[in-house]
Write an enzyme that holds these catalytic residues in place. Structure first.
Site, mmCIF file in Angstrom:
data_model
loop_
_atom_site.group_PDB
_atom_site.id
_atom_site.type_symbol
_atom_site.label_atom_id
_atom_site.label_comp_id
_atom_site.label_asym_id
_atom_site.label_seq_id
_atom_site.Cartn_x
_atom_site.Cartn_y
_atom_site.Cartn_z
ATOM 1 N N HIS A 4 4.287 0.223 3.252
ATOM 2 C CA HIS A 4 3.636 -1.095 3.270
ATOM 3 C C HIS A 4 4.007 -1.885 4.537
ATOM 4 O O HIS A 4 3.181 -2.083 5.393
ATOM 5 C CB HIS A 4 3.941 -1.943 2.022
ATOM 6 C CG HIS A 4 3.572 -1.284 0.742
ATOM 7 N ND1 HIS A 4 2.277 -0.879 0.470
ATOM 8 C CD2 HIS A 4 4.306 -0.928 -0.343
ATOM 9 C CE1 HIS A 4 2.243 -0.311 -0.734
ATOM 10 N NE2 HIS A 4 3.453 -0.333 -1.243
ATOM 11 N N ASP B 246 -1.030 5.411 -2.939
ATOM 12 C CA ASP B 246 -0.082 4.590 -3.696
ATOM 13 C C ASP B 246 -0.436 4.467 -5.170
ATOM 14 O O ASP B 246 -0.154 5.345 -5.956
ATOM 15 C CB ASP B 246 0.027 3.212 -3.009
ATOM 16 C CG ASP B 246 1.155 2.355 -3.568
ATOM 17 O OD1 ASP B 246 1.883 2.827 -4.446
ATOM 18 O OD2 ASP B 246 1.306 1.196 -3.122
HETATM 19 ZN ZN LIG Z 1 4.564 2.517 -3.920
#
Ligand SMILES: [Zn+2]
Length: 451
Positions: free
Chosen positions: A277, A328
């Site tokens: 991220h 994800d």
């Molecule tokens: Zn994750």
């Protein structure tokens, strides 16, 4: 040793700004042994017989790597959009599914999710795995039973896996103990985590890497234990980093520094490390990540789904961080969508176009992801590399009339027609050869979704 041959209508070769037409490729024992562009339909040198080559109409790419996955989150797709909420309320729903999984149901769910990835052209997945133990945190008889289920699921789905065994010890940056569903994640301390992981060593299609869940979940004084374990083994090390401003605020309050600075101060950053991220880094954080050649894995479809924000990806790449991509939470499993979102999100932020070329996006989805997962010999259509071939049709409603170089801005996972992993055909004509993906997803999700 029989050779398999393919003749690609177009193939995207390393160091080429655009795809090359009429490329003959050959593999022996799962490795590419020949890559030969034809001239006027004839091989240029050293290749005599075309008759037995499997025709691959469309654009053939190297294998795509999904560098960040939590397989069980697939069960949440489409179920979290009632009302408003945020990352933290979404997380409560995720914990509900986590509570109901055991090694058998997780094998079924992960096998279906990984088979969906195979259909999308993913040849290798990085599974950021923290659901280690039984209810209330009691270890299974085999303390790595859940890891083994995930490795087996990847084998049955026909893809490679890097099992990123995740150290998850505390609930908050200031060390609150794990509670409720989180108790299944915990090993007590980093040494016991290392002990357990050291007892798990799958071979073949699987590798073991390490992960620090986040600075919320591993106390500062134990970060070096996890990093040292990965370093000694030459294993990949991943960490969720600054996905939420609240994580930055809590880290500053407790440690007087940002999460990135905390990791740097404990020797965690480096070229074998991937920050997942990195949506809310400071300017100094961007420099720390880049100078240490720490990779950054963006998960744009999840970050948009969870209202996380847009990370400063262009600045991070310019600072020196290699880029990889992950689906994800699996709100979407489509590496084409993840790749173009890197460019398109940057356009929205800057109101300018042209930050990343198609070659940059291809690299993030292929070599970048494989390198982040510890497979340096995958992600290129080149002699000596693993024979991963992903073919995208250029004659669908979405791709017809699109020049091959434009595929990353037009194609979707549904346009993937053929997938070869380590020389083995896994998907043909858009159909997985061994898994009925929709039926298995439906059944596996029904079994764990609690009504
Ligand atoms: Zn994750």
């Amino acid at each position: 040793m029989t050779a398999t041959r393919w003749l690609a209508e177009y193939a995207w070769l390393p160091d080429h700004a655009e795809p090359t037409p009429d490329v003959l490729m050959e593999a022996v024992d799962g490795r590419i042994t020949t890559v030969a562009p034809l001239t006027a339909g004839r091989p240029t040198a050293g290749v005599e017989v075309l008759g037995d080559a499997v025709r691959l109409p469309g654009l053939t790419l190297p294998g795509l790597a999904n560098a960040h996955s939590h397989a069980f989150h697939r069960a949440l797709r489409g179920r979290t959009h009632a009302g408003r909420g945020n990352f933290w309320t979404w997380r409560d729903g995720m914990y509900g599914v986590a509570q109901r999984l055991d090694p058998d149901s997780y094998l079924a769910l992960a096998r279906a999710a990984y088979a969906e990835m195979a259909l999308a052209g993913v040849t290798c997945v990085g599974e950021f795995h923290y659901l280690h133990h039984g209810p209330n945190g009691t270890p299974y008889d085999d303390p790595n039973a859940m890891s083994a289920a995930l490795v087996e699921a990847a084998a049955q789905a026909g893809i490679r896996i890097t099992l990123l065994d995740t150290c998850y010890l505390t609930a908050t940056v200031d060390g609150a103990p794990l509670a409720g569903p989180q108790r299944r994640f915990g090993d007590g301390d980093a040494l016991r985590w290392a002990d357990r992981v050291s007892g798990f060593s799958p071979a073949g299609h699987a590798r073991v890497g390490a992960a620090i869940h986040s600075v919320r979940a591993v106390p500062a004084e134990q970060l070096a234990t996890v990093a040292g374990w990965a370093d000694r083994r030459g294993a990949a090390l991943h960490v969720h980093l600054s996905e939420q401003p609240a994580e930055n605020d809590a880290c500053r309050a407790v440690h007087g520094r940002t999460p990135t600075r905390l990791l740097a101060d404990h020797g965690v950053l480096g070229p074998a490390v991937t920050a997942v991220h990195a949506t809310h880094p400071t300017g100094a954080d961007v420099a720390l990540l880049g100078e240490s050649r720490t990779g950054v894995c963006l998960c744009p479809t999840t970050e948009r789904d969870l209202a996380d924000g847009i990370g400063p990806v262009r600045r991070m790449v310019e600072a020196g961080s290699p880029l990889s991509l992950g689906s994800d939470s699996h709100a979407v499993i489509d590496l084409f969508e993840e790749a173009r979102a890197v460019e398109l999100d940057e356009r929205l932020r800057t109101r300018r176009r042209g930050h990343f070329s198609a070659v940059d996006l291809l690299a993030a989805a292929t070599t970048g992801g494989h390198a982040a997962l510890g497979w340096a010999d995958a992600g290129r259509l080149a002699v000596g590399d693993r024979a991963d071939l992903v073919t995208v049709r250029l004659d669908t409603a979405r791709t017809a009339g699109v020049p091959p170089v434009g595929a990353f801005f037009a194609a979707t996972a549904a346009d993937v027609s053929s997938v070869v992993v380590d020389g083995r055909q896994v998907v043909r004509d858009g159909v997985h050869l061994t898994v009925d993906v929709p039926a298995e997803l439906r059944d596996a999700i029904a079994a764990v979704s609690g009504g």
